[in-house]
Scaffold this active site. Structure first.
Site, PDB file in Angstrom:
ATOM      1  CG  ASP A 171       5.551   3.594   1.900  1.00 38.23           C
ATOM      2  OD1 ASP A 171       5.536   4.172   3.002  1.00 38.23           O
ATOM      3  OD2 ASP A 171       4.563   3.530   1.154  1.00 38.23           O
ATOM      4  CG  PHE A 179      -1.890   1.188   1.133  1.00 37.75           C
ATOM      5  CD1 PHE A 179      -3.062   1.079   0.383  1.00 37.75           C
ATOM      6  CD2 PHE A 179      -1.606   2.399   1.747  1.00 37.75           C
ATOM      7  CE1 PHE A 179      -3.932   2.157   0.269  1.00 37.75           C
ATOM      8  CE2 PHE A 179      -2.472   3.483   1.636  1.00 37.75           C
ATOM      9  CZ  PHE A 179      -3.635   3.356   0.892  1.00 37.75           C
ATOM     10  CE  LYS A 221      -0.180   5.748   7.813  1.00 35.78           C
ATOM     11  NZ  LYS A 221      -1.606   6.010   7.856  1.00 35.78           N
TER      12      LYS A 221
END
Ligand code: PLP
Length: 396
Positions: free
Chosen positions: A223, A138, A252
């Site tokens: 990532d 993702f 985040k």
């Protein structure tokens, strides 16, 4: 207006892109959040791996207040003091020599994809533009990052996708070796797949991956949007493997809850970006980066990485005890405080019941309960969760 009226209004005016639980969270402190009706929850989701420091960390709150009174935003046409400070801190703590700031994980990955293509054009043999990513990955919801995301469910309805991506199974070095061809310029991978169900890349695989990229002269991109900033017990997940990527993306929790994204780059790779090549109006703005400096400093100074390792090991052990007792549990896995419990049944009802009992957790891939608490969570809070989770699972 009461909470019911707010939710009804939301259904009318807010885009219907999320299936929401029927509560409105209005206050947070440390590991706890409260809803509009005054009910308290222990937050084992942390805004989806955002509130690593806990909710409303006093140093982040203070930094935001101070910066907001001084200067909230200016254009990147000018030098920005907290942006320089945050980039310096990140470079000092990592492999990176340069940092590009943006506003989200998708945007950070979009930047990595663009830079990989540009670097390939300038520094590699002709015709290299393809990026290999992993099954179950993702990477975000923009057109390029959802194409990089190798899960078909995210592609539905958006064809044609962006050309130049190829998918291989995770943790399978031979499949990757076979997939690399004269068009490949980079490999993009999450060291731990979060949305994909908490799957950890093995040490052997990651070392072989670094060597393969070096041998082939292609870039390795990590990532770490979900697993960076201490979530695995080290500041960056790559530190567990004794290797370094060429590019790494963050977002985040980097600014303690204020929207931010960052692309960390090896100096020689980052130097390919020249003025005008890439930009973001809000990227690295004074408010977000002042919050980032405060968040990173607190993370490093307040023993959170140590707590994450200790409580994470304890938590995994306690989840393992449930697995030994309950046949509905298929497997438990994770590192630090990104932990998953794979069930033999749908996890949705468990999440709902846990919420009603005062615990916020998440389920991904349909049947993997995911736990992402703030890194300050205590063993006692873990015990409370385990007791309630055990009772809930017993009924399945
Ligand atoms: C590994 C990973 N990359 C990228 C993203 C996308 O980040 P954002 O939602 O900030 O665009 C996420 C979000 O969950 C993620 O987990």
């Amino acid at each position: 207006m009461d909470s019911k009226a707010w939710m009804e209004l939301s259904e009318k005016v807010v885009a219907y892109t999320y299936g929401r639980f029927p509560i409105i969270l209005v206050k947070g402190k440390g590991t706890r959040v409260w809803d509009m009706d005054g009910k308290e929850y222990i937050d084992f989701l942390a805004g989806l791996a955002v509130c690593n420091l806990g909710h409303c960390h006093p140093k982040v709150v203070k930094a935001i207040q101070t910066q907001a009174e001084k200067l909230i935003h200016v254009s990147n046409f000018y030098y920005i003091e907290p942006q320089i400070e945050l980039a310096s801190l990140l470079c000092r703590q990592s492999f990176a020599g340069k940092v590009f700031f943006c506003n989200s994980g998708a945007e950070a990955n979009e930047g990595a994809i663009k830079l990989a293509r540009k670097y390939a054009k300038e520094k590699m043999t002709e015709g290299r533009y393809e990026i290999i990513t992993m099954e179950r990955s993702f990477h975000g919801r923009t057109m390029a990052t959802l194409t990089a995301t190798a899960q078909e469910k995210y592609h539905k309805g958006y064809a044609p996708l962006v050309p130049g991506f190829k998918y291989v199974p995770f943790n399978d070095i031979e499949a990757l070796r076979k997939a690399i061809d004269p068009k490949t310029c980079a490999v993009l991978i999450e060291p731990i797949q979060g949305e994909g169900g908490v799957h950890i890349a093995s040490e052997e695989y990651m070392r072989a991956l670094r060597k393969l990229c070096d041998d082939q002269g292609i870039l390795l991109i990590f990532d770490e949007v979900q697993v960076g900033m201490g979530r695995t017990g080290k500041l960056f997940a790559y530190e567990h493997y004794g290797i370094e990527p060429d590019l790494l993306t963050l977002a985040k929790s980097l600014a303690g809850g204020v929207p931010i994204g960052a692309l960390l780059m090896k100096k020689e790779v980052g130097e390919v970006f020249k003025p005008g090549d890439h930009a973001s109006t809000f990227g690295g703005n004074p408010l977000a980066t002042a919050a980032g400096v405060a968040a990173l400093t607190a993370l490093l100074e307040e023993g959170m990485l140590e707590n994450c390792q200790a409580v994470g090991d304890y938590f995994l052990g306690r989840l393992g005890e449930l697995k030994d007792k309950l046949s509905v549990v298929q497997e438990v896995r994770g590192k630090g405080l990104i932990l998953g419990m794979e069930l033999k049944k749908e996890g949705g009802p468990v999440v709902k019941e846990m919420m009603e009992k005062g615990f916020l957790i998440n389920c991904t891939m349909g049947n993997v309960l995911r736990f992402l608490p703030p890194l300050i969570v205590t063993k006692r809070e873990v015990d409370e969760l385990i007791e309630t989770l055990g009772e809930t699972l017993k009924k399945l």
